[in-house]
Write a protein that holds these residues in place. Structure first.
Motif, mmCIF file in Angstrom:
data_model
loop_
_atom_site.group_PDB
_atom_site.id
_atom_site.type_symbol
_atom_site.label_atom_id
_atom_site.label_comp_id
_atom_site.label_asym_id
_atom_site.label_seq_id
_atom_site.Cartn_x
_atom_site.Cartn_y
_atom_site.Cartn_z
ATOM 1 N N SER A 139 42.930 -4.115 11.904
ATOM 2 C CA SER A 139 41.828 -3.328 12.455
ATOM 3 C C SER A 139 41.464 -2.208 11.496
ATOM 4 O O SER A 139 42.262 -1.822 10.632
ATOM 5 C CB SER A 139 42.208 -2.763 13.824
ATOM 6 O OG SER A 139 43.265 -1.832 13.705
ATOM 7 N N ASP A 156 38.324 -6.138 8.316
ATOM 8 C CA ASP A 156 38.488 -5.608 9.670
ATOM 9 C C ASP A 156 38.190 -6.749 10.638
ATOM 10 O O ASP A 156 37.031 -7.129 10.823
ATOM 11 C CB ASP A 156 37.529 -4.440 9.887
ATOM 12 C CG ASP A 156 37.660 -3.806 11.277
ATOM 13 O OD1 ASP A 156 38.330 -4.391 12.151
ATOM 14 O OD2 ASP A 156 37.066 -2.724 11.480
ATOM 15 N N THR A 158 38.074 -6.894 13.685
ATOM 16 C CA THR A 158 37.292 -6.565 14.876
ATOM 17 C C THR A 158 35.796 -6.689 14.627
ATOM 18 O O THR A 158 35.008 -6.735 15.580
ATOM 19 C CB THR A 158 37.599 -5.135 15.373
ATOM 20 O OG1 THR A 158 37.122 -4.186 14.410
ATOM 21 C CG2 THR A 158 39.097 -4.937 15.587
ATOM 22 N N THR A 159 35.392 -6.749 13.369
ATOM 23 C CA THR A 159 33.972 -6.877 13.036
ATOM 24 C C THR A 159 33.653 -8.114 12.208
ATOM 25 O O THR A 159 32.493 -8.543 12.178
ATOM 26 C CB THR A 159 33.490 -5.639 12.256
ATOM 27 O OG1 THR A 159 34.228 -5.522 11.025
ATOM 28 C CG2 THR A 159 33.689 -4.364 13.066
ATOM 29 N N THR A 160 34.656 -8.684 11.553
ATOM 30 C CA THR A 160 34.427 -9.813 10.649
ATOM 31 C C THR A 160 35.548 -10.823 10.806
ATOM 32 O O THR A 160 36.727 -10.461 10.744
ATOM 33 C CB THR A 160 34.383 -9.345 9.182
ATOM 34 O OG1 THR A 160 33.418 -8.301 9.045
ATOM 35 C CG2 THR A 160 34.027 -10.490 8.251
#
Length: 273
Positions: A139, A156, A158-160
């Motif tokens: 994260s 990350d 959580t985004t990718t």
């Protein structure tokens, strides 16, 4: 079997030695992973002020670090070492029919999933030491630390998604486990390798075979010689143990609650002083 004393990792001072022990003496500062995995169901006894340990499982604590850092090292460091450097034993593998065999990492591209955790942050450093280009997956709060520890690229999760960000890597080591570990096969080149610290639930063996990808795991085992080797890297600062938090031994339950909440950065340590 209850009652049992939890814990596997220790760092402290030798209070007594057996008659046949020649490698250690009273007063030595040492660290160890205690009786693992043999005593995993009985309790290895590390949550205590005094612990009896086989001399073969003990190493001299690196003088360059304190007991808090040394106490956080053994299981996670041995896991990274036995997955990435040297297995060090010929015990049957409980997860597969063949022994785990670390691949050479020099100039290889290595993805480490769960790079901010106990095993992951040490695996990042060990892989860099072995000459790999390391892509750390965690994260976003871990990015600065992992780049400081040597990660060449950060994802990350959580985004990718990992599979959208990189392809054709040589090795993925997944230090997290859980559902959908099969997604990492899409990240690897043909002939690559996927190392699963917790392989339970992986169902991609047929796909891996079609793509000639080696999927491998192993059971970490106590090993004083490995700790001594890795200890030299701790001593000279090549690798370091990141401490998430420290709790008094009497507050072990609070430490377990901290662990259960997740998002740990490095290791949680219990102190008896």
């Amino acid at each position: 079997v209850f009652p049992l004393i939890l814990g596997t990792d220790v760092s402290g001072v030798v209070a007594a030695v057996g008659e046949d022990v020649s490698g250690f003496k009273v007063g030595d500062e040492v660290f160890a992973m205690v009786r693992f995995p043999e005593y995993v169901m009985k309790g290895s006894g590390a949550y205590a002020e005094y612990v009896r340990v086989s001399a073969s499982e003990v190493a001299i604590k690196p003088s360059g670090i304190e007991h808090i850092q040394a106490g956080g090292a053994p299981m996670s460091l041995l896991t990274a070492w036995q997955f990435l450097v040297e297995l060090g034993h010929d015990a049957p593998n409980p997860f597969q029919s063949f022994p785990h065999a670390p691949i050479p990492l020099d100039r290889k591209i290595v993805v480490i999933n769960g790079a901010g955790g106990g095993v992951g942050h040490l695996a990042v450093q060990v892989a860099k030491w072995k000459g790999a280009r390391v892509i750390a997956v965690a994260s976003g709060k871990h990015e600065a630390l992992l780049r400081e520890l040597g990660a060449d690229q950060f994802i990350d999760y959580t985004t990718t998604s990992v599979e959208a960000a990189v392809q054709d890597v040589d090795l993925v080591i997944d230090a997290v486990g859980g559902p959908n570990m099969e997604r990492f096969l899409r990240v690897l080149k043909r002939g690559g390798a996927l190392y699963l610290v917790n392989p339970l639930g992986f169902s991609g063996h047929e796909e891996a075979a079609r793509r000639e990808i080696t999927v491998s795991s192993t059971q970490v085992r106590s090993n004083g010689a490995h700790l001594a080797e890795a200890g030299r890297l701790l001593d000279d600062g090549t690798i370091r143990v990141v401490i998430d938090s420290v709790y008094p031994l009497a507050e072990a339950s609070a430490a377990h609650q901290r662990a259960s909440h997740g998002r740990i950065q490095g290791k949680i340590v219990l102190s008896v002083v």
